[in-house]
Motif scaffolding. Structure first.
Motif, PDB file in Angstrom:
ATOM      1  N   GLY A 196       0.819  -1.212   0.000  1.00  0.00           N
ATOM      2  CA  GLY A 196       0.000   0.000   0.000  1.00  0.00           C
ATOM      3  C   GLY A 196       0.849   1.257   0.000  1.00  0.00           C
ATOM      4  N   PHE A 197       1.935   1.229   0.772  1.00  0.00           N
ATOM      5  CA  PHE A 197       2.855   2.364   0.757  1.00  0.00           C
ATOM      6  C   PHE A 197       3.470   2.550  -0.630  1.00  0.00           C
ATOM      7  N   ALA A 198       3.909   1.431  -1.226  1.00  0.00           N
ATOM      8  CA  ALA A 198       4.530   1.504  -2.545  1.00  0.00           C
ATOM      9  C   ALA A 198       3.568   2.098  -3.574  1.00  0.00           C
ATOM     10  N   GLU A 199       2.314   1.662  -3.532  1.00  0.00           N
ATOM     11  CA  GLU A 199       1.324   2.152  -4.484  1.00  0.00           C
ATOM     12  C   GLU A 199       1.055   3.636  -4.280  1.00  0.00           C
ATOM     13  N   GLY A 200       0.998   4.061  -3.015  1.00  0.00           N
ATOM     14  CA  GLY A 200       0.717   5.463  -2.733  1.00  0.00           C
ATOM     15  C   GLY A 200       1.870   6.398  -3.034  1.00  0.00           C
ATOM     16  N   LEU A 201       3.102   5.862  -3.043  1.00  0.00           N
ATOM     17  CA  LEU A 201       4.275   6.701  -3.274  1.00  0.00           C
ATOM     18  C   LEU A 201       4.794   6.643  -4.708  1.00  0.00           C
ATOM     19  N   ARG A 202       4.242   5.732  -5.505  1.00  0.00           N
ATOM     20  CA  ARG A 202       4.836   5.425  -6.803  1.00  0.00           C
ATOM     21  C   ARG A 202       4.963   6.657  -7.707  1.00  0.00           C
ATOM     22  N   ASP A 203       3.945   7.501  -7.784  1.00  0.00           N
ATOM     23  CA  ASP A 203       3.961   8.623  -8.726  1.00  0.00           C
ATOM     24  C   ASP A 203       4.960   9.703  -8.320  1.00  0.00           C
ATOM     25  N   GLN A 204       4.964  10.047  -7.032  1.00  0.00           N
ATOM     26  CA  GLN A 204       5.795  11.158  -6.585  1.00  0.00           C
ATOM     27  C   GLN A 204       7.174  10.718  -6.102  1.00  0.00           C
ATOM     28  N   PHE A 205       7.261   9.509  -5.507  1.00  0.00           N
ATOM     29  CA  PHE A 205       8.510   9.068  -4.892  1.00  0.00           C
ATOM     30  C   PHE A 205       8.848   7.644  -5.350  1.00  0.00           C
ATOM     31  N   PHE A 237       9.821  -0.082  -0.712  1.00  0.00           N
ATOM     32  CA  PHE A 237       8.724  -0.736  -0.011  1.00  0.00           C
ATOM     33  C   PHE A 237       8.245  -1.988  -0.745  1.00  0.00           C
ATOM     34  N   GLU A 238       8.357  -2.002  -2.063  1.00  0.00           N
ATOM     35  CA  GLU A 238       8.042  -3.234  -2.804  1.00  0.00           C
ATOM     36  C   GLU A 238       8.995  -4.355  -2.416  1.00  0.00           C
ATOM     37  N   GLU A 239      10.284  -4.027  -2.293  1.00  0.00           N
ATOM     38  CA  GLU A 239      11.273  -5.018  -1.879  1.00  0.00           C
ATOM     39  C   GLU A 239      10.988  -5.515  -0.456  1.00  0.00           C
ATOM     40  N   MET A 240      10.607  -4.611   0.422  1.00  0.00           N
ATOM     41  CA  MET A 240      10.291  -5.000   1.792  1.00  0.00           C
ATOM     42  C   MET A 240       9.045  -5.879   1.836  1.00  0.00           C
ATOM     43  N   ALA A 241       8.069  -5.583   0.985  1.00  0.00           N
ATOM     44  CA  ALA A 241       6.872  -6.412   0.920  1.00  0.00           C
ATOM     45  C   ALA A 241       7.216  -7.823   0.468  1.00  0.00           C
ATOM     46  N   GLU A 242       8.094  -7.940  -0.516  1.00  0.00           N
ATOM     47  CA  GLU A 242       8.511  -9.259  -0.989  1.00  0.00           C
ATOM     48  C   GLU A 242       9.228 -10.033   0.111  1.00  0.00           C
ATOM     49  N   GLU A 243      10.024  -9.336   0.905  1.00  0.00           N
ATOM     50  CA  GLU A 243      10.729 -10.010   2.002  1.00  0.00           C
ATOM     51  C   GLU A 243       9.739 -10.519   3.052  1.00  0.00           C
TER      52      GLU A 243
END
Length: 318
Positions: free
Chosen positions: A29-38, A45-51
């Motif tokens: 959710g963090f990755a999706e919310g930050l994708r456009d601006q950051f 956060f995608e890497e952390m989700a995979e872990e």
């Protein structure tokens, strides 16, 4: 709710599996919310989700070896003492600093809870399991630091921090400054016109109060209806409208309150001092956040304020 000390080893392991799954979805959710601006932080956060997914798989394999296929549904909210996370990942737009702090606290608090539970556990197998879970959470925190160093390089972090600053200016500073300028300047004419026309502090106060509140309401609707923020990135129209309206009212109320003083001449002098302070504050904010040279910002604001004040004085004295 069950106490943590009353959970069986099976329930503890099931809870750990559920927590890992929930944490992975939070990070996505963090990755999706930050994708456009950051984008760099989103990748982290995608890497952390995979872990988190890999850790869940490891825990689930261990669970099936010990207890079979049935996995009881037990969540954080079912156990007293476990921290429940507020749904920050559902908020848009996400604040970069707040998200980073949230993730760090989430990993730290989970590891600390497992260690505290392990220290009070009597069953050796439960204690060993809790220690393993705490160490896993420590690895998560360490992973976050390593990913931050690898993905969030100095240049990437600087770029994202600058984007965050611009978003703060767009969503809070600009509407607040527009409201403060409008409230401070536009209410000068009716306030001082009433003051010089009546020579009565209370009458001037009522006019100033009405002008301040009316201007605040008008500016709130004007800003809120100007755009929905989807294209400009200026954030929620409700929030911008509220900030603009409150700052407009505050700007007008500031030099209206002195007219609660019964002496007209003293009230007028204090109000003039307050106006000068307000104009200096506006100039400083424009200089700090709008990259306007301080002397230029001061000149522009003071000239506007003086012209409006003279308008009120001339009309009130006629």
């Amino acid at each position: 709710m069950k106490r943590f000390s009353d959970l069986s080893e099976q329930e503890i392991l099931a809870l750990a599996i559920t927590n890992e799954e929930e944490d992975s979805r939070i990070y996505r959710g963090f990755a999706e919310g930050l994708r456009d601006q950051f984008p760099a932080s989103a990748k982290m956060f995608e890497e952390m989700a995979e872990e988190e997914v890999r850790h869940r798989a490891m825990l689930y394999d261990l669970y099936r070896k010990k207890f079979g296929e049935y996995l009881p549904l037990i969540r954080r909210q079912d156990v007293s003492g476990l921290l429940r996370h507020k749904p920050l990942w559902l908020v848009r737009p996400l604040g970069l600093d707040e998200v980073r702090k949230y993730a760090a606290e989430m990993e730290f608090e989970t590891a600390r809870f497992y260690r505290k539970a392990a220290a009070t556990a009597r069953d050796a197998s439960v204690r060993e399991l809790l220690i393993e879970l705490a160490e896993a959470e420590d690895k998560h925190e360490s992973l976050a630091e390593k990913l931050g160093e690898k993905i969030l390089t100095k240049d990437a972090r600087a770029a994202e921090d600058e984007t965050a600053r611009r978003m703060f200016v767009l969503q809070y500073v600009q509407p607040g400054l527009a409201g403060l300028m409008d409230g401070s300047v536009s209410t000068l004419a009716p306030l001082f016109a009433a003051a010089f026309a009546t020579k009565h502090s209370w009458d001037a106060f009522l006019v100033g109060l009405a002008a301040s509140i009316g201007a605040g309401i008008s500016m709130a609707f004007s800003e809120g209806l100007s755009d929905d923020g989807s294209l400009t990135g200026r954030g929620s129209p409700w929030l911008r409208g509220a900030v603009t309206g409150l700052m407009t009212t505050a700007g007008g109320i500031g030099h209206t309150l002195p007219f609660l003083i019964s002496s007209f001449h003293v009230a007028t002098l204090v109000a003039a001092i307050v106006v000068a302070v307000e104009l200096c504050v506006i100039s400083y904010v424009r200089h700090k956040y709008m990259d306007t040279p301080f002397l230029q910002a001061t000149f522009q604001v003071v000239v506007g304020g003086v012209l409006v004040f003279l308008t009120g004085w001339l009309i009130g004295s006629s």
